[in-house]
Design an enzyme around this catalytic site. Structure first.
Site, PDB file in Angstrom:
ATOM      1  N   HIS A   1      -4.188  -1.939  -6.055  1.00 20.04           N
ATOM      2  CA  HIS A   1      -3.477  -0.655  -6.325  1.00 20.04           C
ATOM      3  C   HIS A   1      -4.600   0.484  -6.819  1.00 20.04           C
ATOM      4  O   HIS A   1      -5.438   0.108  -7.620  1.00 20.04           O
ATOM      5  CB  HIS A   1      -2.685  -1.103  -7.645  1.00 20.04           C
ATOM      6  CG  HIS A   1      -1.498  -2.003  -7.404  1.00 20.04           C
ATOM      7  ND1 HIS A   1      -1.012  -2.821  -8.158  1.00 20.04           N
ATOM      8  CD2 HIS A   1      -1.090  -2.384  -5.950  1.00 20.04           C
ATOM      9  CE1 HIS A   1      -0.115  -3.393  -7.705  1.00 20.04           C
ATOM     10  NE2 HIS A   1      -0.097  -3.249  -6.517  1.00 20.04           N
TER      11      HIS A   1
ATOM     12  N   ASP B   1       0.758  -1.267  -0.023  1.00 16.96           N
ATOM     13  CA  ASP B   1      -0.020  -0.177   0.065  1.00 16.96           C
ATOM     14  C   ASP B   1       0.811   1.348   0.020  1.00 16.96           C
ATOM     15  O   ASP B   1       0.359   2.321   0.539  1.00 16.96           O
ATOM     16  CB  ASP B   1      -0.819   0.049   1.136  1.00 16.96           C
ATOM     17  CG  ASP B   1      -1.677  -1.370   1.340  1.00 16.96           C
ATOM     18  OD1 ASP B   1      -2.356  -1.761   0.387  1.00 16.96           O
ATOM     19  OD2 ASP B   1      -1.677  -1.941   2.379  1.00 16.96           O
TER      20      ASP B   1
HETATM   21  P1  IMP Z   1      -2.252 -13.046   1.768  1.00 19.14           P
HETATM   22  O1  IMP Z   1      -1.480 -12.660   0.853  1.00 19.14           O
HETATM   23  O2  IMP Z   1      -3.733 -12.796   1.703  1.00 19.14           O
HETATM   24  O3  IMP Z   1      -1.930 -14.430   2.135  1.00 19.14           O
HETATM   25  O4  IMP Z   1      -1.977 -12.204   3.231  1.00 19.14           O
HETATM   26  C1  IMP Z   1      -0.989 -12.356   3.846  1.00 19.14           C
HETATM   27  C2  IMP Z   1      -0.428 -10.989   4.693  1.00 19.14           C
HETATM   28  O5  IMP Z   1      -0.006 -10.161   3.469  1.00 19.14           O
HETATM   29  C3  IMP Z   1      -1.508 -10.526   5.140  1.00 19.14           C
HETATM   30  O6  IMP Z   1      -1.138  -9.739   6.289  1.00 19.14           O
HETATM   31  C4  IMP Z   1      -2.217  -9.481   4.258  1.00 19.14           C
HETATM   32  O7  IMP Z   1      -2.719  -8.255   4.981  1.00 19.14           O
HETATM   33  C5  IMP Z   1      -0.824  -8.999   3.775  1.00 19.14           C
HETATM   34  N1  IMP Z   1      -1.055  -8.487   2.372  1.00 19.14           N
HETATM   35  C6  IMP Z   1      -1.052  -9.155   1.178  1.00 19.14           C
HETATM   36  N2  IMP Z   1      -1.421  -8.628  -0.040  1.00 19.14           N
HETATM   37  C7  IMP Z   1      -1.053  -6.917   0.532  1.00 19.14           C
HETATM   38  C8  IMP Z   1      -1.127  -5.926  -0.125  1.00 19.14           C
HETATM   39  O8  IMP Z   1      -1.173  -5.750  -1.301  1.00 19.14           O
HETATM   40  N3  IMP Z   1      -0.966  -4.729   0.778  1.00 19.14           N
HETATM   41  C9  IMP Z   1      -0.869  -4.820   2.005  1.00 19.14           C
HETATM   42  N4  IMP Z   1      -0.753  -6.219   2.836  1.00 19.14           N
HETATM   43  C10 IMP Z   1      -0.925  -7.198   1.773  1.00 19.14           C
END
Ligand code: IMP
Length: 451
Positions: free
Chosen positions: A51, A23
């Site tokens: 995004h 982010d």
């Molecule tokens: P997952 O990718 O859904 O398995 O989540 C794993 C961790 O990565 C969690 O803490 C999510 O909040 C974080 N996360 C995954 N993608 C993003 C992103 O694009 N921005 C911020 N956090 C992310």
């Protein structure tokens, strides 16, 4: 055929990568650079990414489609390293078309892996189970959150499927109905047994329903499905310029991030090779994107986290609520120890420092320059969840940043304390800040030449 003594095709490659926990405003930086490139390419992640880009006063939230799609007449490539939820992708295509965005340049790798219902169900079930299993450590203290706090988009289980191989489905397979039916029947045989074991309330999935929906998606997506590895190399051979768009971010990288509180892909630029087939030696410009402060969504260590009104103010002014899940983001001071590590991991040449306009109003901005662990002090990052939770940040205080940044249009317009903040970042991490974000609009992105 190329001449045998030809050294290398003439095209060039730029990478944009997040340096914190996601982010950071990568979408905006990609949008700015997309005009000067012929194709934007996603190499990792899936619909967990969010995004957010503002073009012509309109806000677009993209999850699977590269942000470069908003630049007219360019290719937007979803590489083989991405895990694609085909129904979500079609929803996103339809949503953009309804808003008259030209999506004819969207191409998807035939080797990208498919996210299906059972991946999302498993993601959610695991998270619930982990939360329930949250326990105490050896000294009887709360062991912290059991769950990772995933986006529940099926990302981890889909990547695990790819590594497990036998039951995985790739986007190119969606064009072969027999393969889809056979593979999903096999997968459901395994998943139903496994997920019933995980939760008594789990209702077994019907493989033919999932398979027929997947086949329908294949029909919709078929004109866009290609061997993107050859496509990208052909483009480079024609002298074209590629822009690689990292999803998630370096501190969430499965190898280099704050494990186990990470996502399941290679988010750093080292993911470009496996995720697209373009070797790292082709990268000529690496831009790291960092916020002027820190944010994090989900569980895991964040040494500079703020729990007070200052943090609340930053969250409100920075509109720090997740693009994908709407969750409020955790907010903290800029962690220069972490940032320098990410610059090192990615070989960053230039930094885009975003959301600087959120800091005016903070009476005493601070940046973290070291960690204290017990009696010792270090300025090295610790990419390990359990250890990083125990560190105490050591801060350097800076002068309050002046109001009115949103009206700046060049670097020279920036007032003294804002410049001092930027210089402090440059000095500590050893890379130049060439882009500064002072607001959501394209005109609020200040750019300067690299020294
Ligand atoms: P997952 O990718 O859904 O398995 O989540 C794993 C961790 O990565 C969690 O803490 C999510 O909040 C974080 N996360 C995954 N993608 C993003 C992103 O694009 N921005 C911020 N956090 C992310």
């Amino acid at each position: 055929m190329p001449e045998s003594n030809e050294i290398r095709s003439p095209g060039s490659c730029t990478a944009v990568v997040g340096l914190q926990w996601g982010d950071e405003g990568k979408g905006k930086v990609v949008d700015l650079l997309a005009e000067g490139h012929d194709a934007t390419v996603r190499y990792n992640g899936g619909a967990n990414a969010g995004h957010s880009v503002v073009v012509g006063g309109e806000r677009y939230a993209l999850h699977l489609i590269p942000s470069g799609i908003l630049a007219k007449g360019k290719l937007a490539v979803v590489g083989n390293g991405v895990v694609v939820d085909p129904e979500k992708l079609i929803e996103e295509i339809d949503g953009l078309e309804r808003r008259n965005v030209d999506v004819s340049g969207l191409v998807i790798s035939n080797r990208a892996h498919v996210v299906l219902d059972y991946h999302k169900i498993e993601d959610a079930l695991r998270e619930d189970l982990l939360a329930a299993a949250k326990g105490k450590n050896a000294s009887g203290k709360d062991s912290g959150p059991g769950q990772i706090g995933t986006t529940r988009r099926g990302i981890g289980p889909a990547y695990a499927e790819k590594i497990n191989r036998a039951t995985a489905l790739r986007i190119g397979d969606l064009l072969k109905p027999d393969v889809v039916r056979e593979r999903i029947a096999l997968a459901c045989g395994v998943k139903n047994a496994m997920l019933q074991g995980i939760s008594g309330s789990y209702t077994p999935l019907n493989p033919s329903d999932i398979a027929e929906r997947a086949i329908e998606c294949g029909k919709r997506l078929s004109p866009r499905i290609r061997d993107t590895t050859y496509l990208l190399h052909d483009l480079l051979g024609e002298g074209k310029r590629l822009l690689f768009e990292g999803a998630n971010a370096t501190l969430l990288d499965v190898d280099h991030g704050t494990f186990p509180f990470v996502t399941s892909s290679s988010c750093a630029v080292s993911g470009i090779g496996p995720g697209t087939g373009v070797p790292p030696s082709r990268l000529s410009r690496i831009i790291g994107v960092a916020k002027a402060y820190s944010t994090r969504v989900g569980a895991g260590p964040m040494p500079t986290e703020l729990f007070d009104a200052v943090g609340e103010g930053i969250r409100t002014r920075g509109r720090e609520f997740g693009t994908t899940t709407g969750r409020p983001r955790r907010v903290g001071w800029l962690d220069l120890v972490a940032l320098r590590y990410s610059v090192m991991i990615n070989g960053v040449d230039e930094i885009a420092l975003t959301l600087l306009d959120v800091l005016p109003g903070v009476e005493r901005p601070r940046v973290c320059i070291a960690y204290r662990i017990g009696e010792s002090k270090t300025d090295r990052f610790i990419p390990d969840g359990a250890t990083l939770t125990t560190v105490e940040p050591v801060y350097q205080d800076l002068q309050p940043i002046e109001q009115g940044l949103a009206a700046c249009r060049t670097f020279d317009d920036l007032p003294q304390n804002a410049r001092a903040y930027i210089e402090c970042v440059e000095r500590f991490v050893g890379a130049q800040v060439t882009i500064v974000g002072v607001g959501p609009g394209r005109e609020q992105t200040l750019v300067r030449e690299r020294r």
